[in-house]
Design an enzyme around this catalytic site. Structure first.
Site, PDB file in Angstrom:
ATOM      1  N   CYS A   1       0.822  -1.219   0.000  1.00 55.52           N
ATOM      2  CA  CYS A   1       0.000   0.000   0.000  1.00 55.52           C
ATOM      3  C   CYS A   1       0.850   1.260   0.000  1.00 55.52           C
ATOM      4  O   CYS A   1       0.933   1.953  -0.996  1.00 55.52           O
ATOM      5  CB  CYS A   1      -0.972  -0.003   1.173  1.00 55.52           C
ATOM      6  SG  CYS A   1      -2.002   1.460   1.187  1.00 55.52           S
ATOM      7  N   ASP A   2       1.524   1.531   1.099  1.00 51.79           N
ATOM      8  CA  ASP A   2       2.272   2.791   1.194  1.00 51.79           C
ATOM      9  C   ASP A   2       3.340   2.922   0.110  1.00 51.79           C
ATOM     10  O   ASP A   2       3.583   4.010  -0.403  1.00 51.79           O
ATOM     11  CB  ASP A   2       2.942   2.898   2.568  1.00 51.79           C
ATOM     12  CG  ASP A   2       1.926   3.202   3.656  1.00 51.79           C
ATOM     13  OD1 ASP A   2       0.852   3.730   3.317  1.00 51.79           O
ATOM     14  OD2 ASP A   2       2.206   2.919   4.824  1.00 51.79           O
TER      15      ASP A   2
END
Lengths: 659, 96
Positions: free
Chosen positions: A401-402
């Site tokens: 995600c990040d």
């Protein structure tokens, strides 16, 4: 004579140093690294042999026994550990290195205070302090990495002040120890060890799970420095240079990790207090990952999205797969490799983009993929692959995600602003197989999810990828059928996935288990669960079995480690933190009616609080009440999965399913 | 004083050599690298051997043997796990 001797020594030291350098040099090529590792081991073995030859040994028995104990333990642990547990293992080994360093310093200081020079003494005291803090820091890091300790940052009131005071007190103690009279110095040594251990703890408890790669690299460097100081006490050049080399390696890795996360070392070690208290979300998200609720994690994949993803995958010529730690948590790496092999067979250009902080320590993701059998030529570093995204038809994100969050480059002032990311947003299509669309560890919403060319396939990544593989290989994909299969999972399937994803499991054996002679299968199941890193305990009710302690004997016969058998009062508080309870042939002893309803034959009887756990799997012969004749309300609980039948065959089926 | 200079020199020299060697290692192998350097840091085992090369008191023996066990654990465990990891890195079509 003495002169030639010392020249000889110097040459030999240099020779060992050279082999060591050769070993590290070979790490530049993946296929030669194995020899590099052996070369380094060989160099150290030769050096040890040399020391033995040169100075002899006064207590061969002690040395031999210690060597055998340490080596066997090291060998045994290293053979058994799984690749996902590597970071924790490395952290614990840093700790062992720290212990060795400070004990060696202590012994030298105690022995040598009379003839050691000032320089050696200062080195000894520093070795003492750094060794101790490496030890305690590594233990905390290892605990966090193996999930025995919580992932979250623990910030005490005035934490920075505490750390500073502690640090200054260590320095003051070191100076006092230098000038104190000989007889009282030992007390200062012990105080230094104590304060440094405390320092290591204070220092590492406030570092959160996401920053672990930095901490573990830093401790690597610290262990090296401690070894170098040990070398300075005894004026051994090989020790100093090995220590320095390790320190260099640890420093480089620390720097690489900080850069990859766009964090300064200072910010990692002194986190801003209000971020951790304000952003409650990322914390709960993180725990969500570890305690996957099987039903919440299987929202039916939208058929349209699935159809779209399949079409993209079929049409794309150039595909980049972006694996994140979520992939490892879902144990999806083998399915991902299957998918990539299939796509390569379909004559597509497939590559893997590895972000430097994917995983729990530097390079961890590469090891996990290598274990799953990938060709390492397909693994590309971030800087190498980023220009390729614009020319890529499809980016497939699996549990990341990040590291793919475009907010890092587009928005200023967020916690991840300026962090280097993988430019998946530049590719033609993005298919994202994540558990959910919540923000990652940073707590920053990922705008990528909202893009028009992004297709979300939420849910357990392993299953999602498996369905993709299944349908890609078919001429006419039968999405309907596989989705139906997915949505109509039998209680047994749910039970298997609960057990696979659980971090902590308590097994409750009852006399029914003994009647079905299922204890051997149950124990086999327990050790399988442990081999995938699950914590397994047995909860023994005082009246389980036919005489006091009977169940313990039955389980001991099946060769359960008796450390894992817990009495009712000890284990009852733990149920609420348990992911799954597995009940074999027990009924009355887990019947919540004993507490909830008055006037039944079992009212007031102490029970095992199985109903507090997140999921309950019951492997009983039938749904009838136990001896007491009181209906078991646990069977009707929403969290309960019933696996009715002979306990031994149920256990056997579960074992087969794991294989 | 010469001693200080010599030892600092050895440290700095090794640090710099290590720095240049290690900064060239691909990120692909960073985990095995850390696990190997971790094993190398157990070179303190040489120090413990030297400690045992002259007669020692009971306390020193106890402290020394703990240090020895830990260092041996670190050394053997570190090299074995690195070896296991490196054997996993494979290339298609060949044992290279």
């Amino acid at each position: 004579m003495t002169e030639t001797y010392s020249v000889m020594n110097l040459l030999l030291d240099f020779f060992f140093f050279f082999i060591l350098i050769l070993g590290i040099w070979l790490f530049r090529w993946p296929h030669r690294a194995k020899f590099g590792n052996l070369a380094a081991a060989f160099a150290l073995a030769c050096a040890a042999g040399m020391v033995l030859y040169r100075s002899g040994i006064m207590h061969p028995n002690i040395v031999l026994i210690s060597l055998v104990i340490g080596s066997i333990a090291g060998f045994w642990v290293a053979r058994r550990i799984t690749m996902i547990q590597i970071p924790a293992m490395v952290a614990f080994q840093h700790g062992a290195g720290g212990v060795a360093a400070f004990f060696l310093s202590l012994a030298e200081l105690m022995r040598g205070s009379h003839h050691l020079g000032m320089l050696n003494e200062i080195s000894g005291l520093l070795g003492l302090a750094i060794g101790s803090l490496t030890f305690s820091g590594s233990m905390i890091a290892g605990g966090k990495l193996s999930n025995t300790l919580g992932q979250e940052q623990r910030i005490l009131p005035r934490h920075t002040l505490l750390v500073l005071t502690n640090f200054i007190s260590i320095i003051v103690l070191i100076i006092t120890a230098l000038v104190a009279p000989m007889e009282s110095r030992i007390y200062f040594y012990i105080l230094i060890i104590f304060m440094s251990v405390l320092f290591g703890i204070l220092f590492s408890i406030r570092i959160g799970g996401a920053d672990m790669p930095v901490l573990i690299s830093f401790l690597n460097a610290a262990a090296g420095v401690a070894a170098a100081f040990c070398g300075m006490i005894i004026e051994n050049k090989l020790l100093i240079s090995c220590g320095a080399m390790v320190a260099a390696s640890g420093s480089i890795l620390t720097y690489v990790m900080c850069k990859a996360m766009n964090r300064s070392l200072y910010r990692v070690f002194v986190p801003v207090q209000d971020i951790s208290s304000k952003n409650k979300n990322p914390k709960t998200d993180k725990t969500d990952i570890y305690t996957i609720n099987p039903e919440a994690s299987h929202p039916p994949i939208e058929k349209d999205n699935f159809q779209k993803a399949l079409e993209y995958a079929q049409e794309a010529k150039k595909i980049i797969i972006v694996p994140g730690y979520g992939m490892a948590v879902a144990q999806a790496q083998f399915a991902v490799i299957d998918l990539s092999n299939l796509l390569i067979d379909m004559k597509k250009d497939v590559k893997f983009a590895i972000h430097p902080v994917a995983g729990r320590m530097p390079g961890h993701m590469n090891v996990l993929l290598a274990e799953a059998g990938i060709d390492y030529d397909l693994l590309k570093e971030m800087d190498e692959i980023n220009p390729d995204f614009a020319k890529t038809d499809l980016s497939l994100i699996v549990g990341a995600c990040d590291v793919v969050n475009p907010a890092a480059i587009e928005i200023d002032g967020s916690p991840i602003s300026g962090m280097p990311i993988l430019h998946t947003h530049e590719s033609g299509h993005v298919v994202c197989c994540n558990l959910d669309d919540k923000p990652g560890y940073s707590g920053v919403e990922n705008p990528l999810y909202k893009n028009d060319n992004t297709t979300l396939l939420l849910g357990n990544a392993k299953e999602t990828i498996e369905y993709l593989v299944e349908n890609l290989s078919k001429e006419t994909p039968d999405i309907e059928a596989s989705l139906n299969k997915k949505n109509q999972r039998t209680p047994f399937d749910v039970a298997v996935s609960v057990l696979l994803t659980a971090q902590k499991i308590i097994i409750i054996p009852g006399y029914g288990m003994a009647l079905a002679q299922a204890q051997f299968k149950v124990v086999q199941l327990a050790s399988m669960l442990e081999s995938i890193g699950t914590e397994v305990k047995f909860a023994i009710h005082p009246v389980a079995g036919r005489m006091p302690g009977h169940m313990n004997v039955l389980l001991a016969e099946a060769e359960v480690d008796y450390d894992k058998l817990y009495e009712m009062d000890d284990i009852n508080p733990e149920f609420s933190q348990t992911d799954a309870v597995l009940i074999f042939g027990a009924c009355d002893v887990v019947n919540p009616a004993a507490m909830d309803t008055k006037g039944t034959p079992i009212s007031g009887m102490p029970i095992l609080n199985a109903h507090d756990a997140k999921r309950i799997l019951i492997c009983n012969f039938d749904e009838n009440p136990g001896y007491s004749g009181v209906e078991n309300t646990l069977y009707k609980d929403k969290k309960t999965i019933m696996l009715i039948g002979d306990a031994a065959s149920t256990a056997n089926e579960l074992i087969e399913a794991f294989k | 004083m010469t001693n200080l200079l010599l030892m600092t020199g050895v440290f700095l020299f090794s640090f710099v050599v290590g720095y240049f060697l290690i900064s060239r290692i691909p990120t692909l192998l960073h985990t095995p690298l850390m696990s190997m350097t971790n094993a190398i840091s157990a070179v303190t085992i040489l120090g413990v051997l030297i400690l045992f090369s002259v007669s020692s008191t009971r306390t020193e023996q106890i402290i020394g043997s703990v240090a020895f066990i830990m260092a041996a654990f670190n050394l053997v465990g570190g090299f074995v796990i690195t070896d296991r990891m490196l054997k996993l890195f494979k290339k298609k079509g060949g044992c290279k």
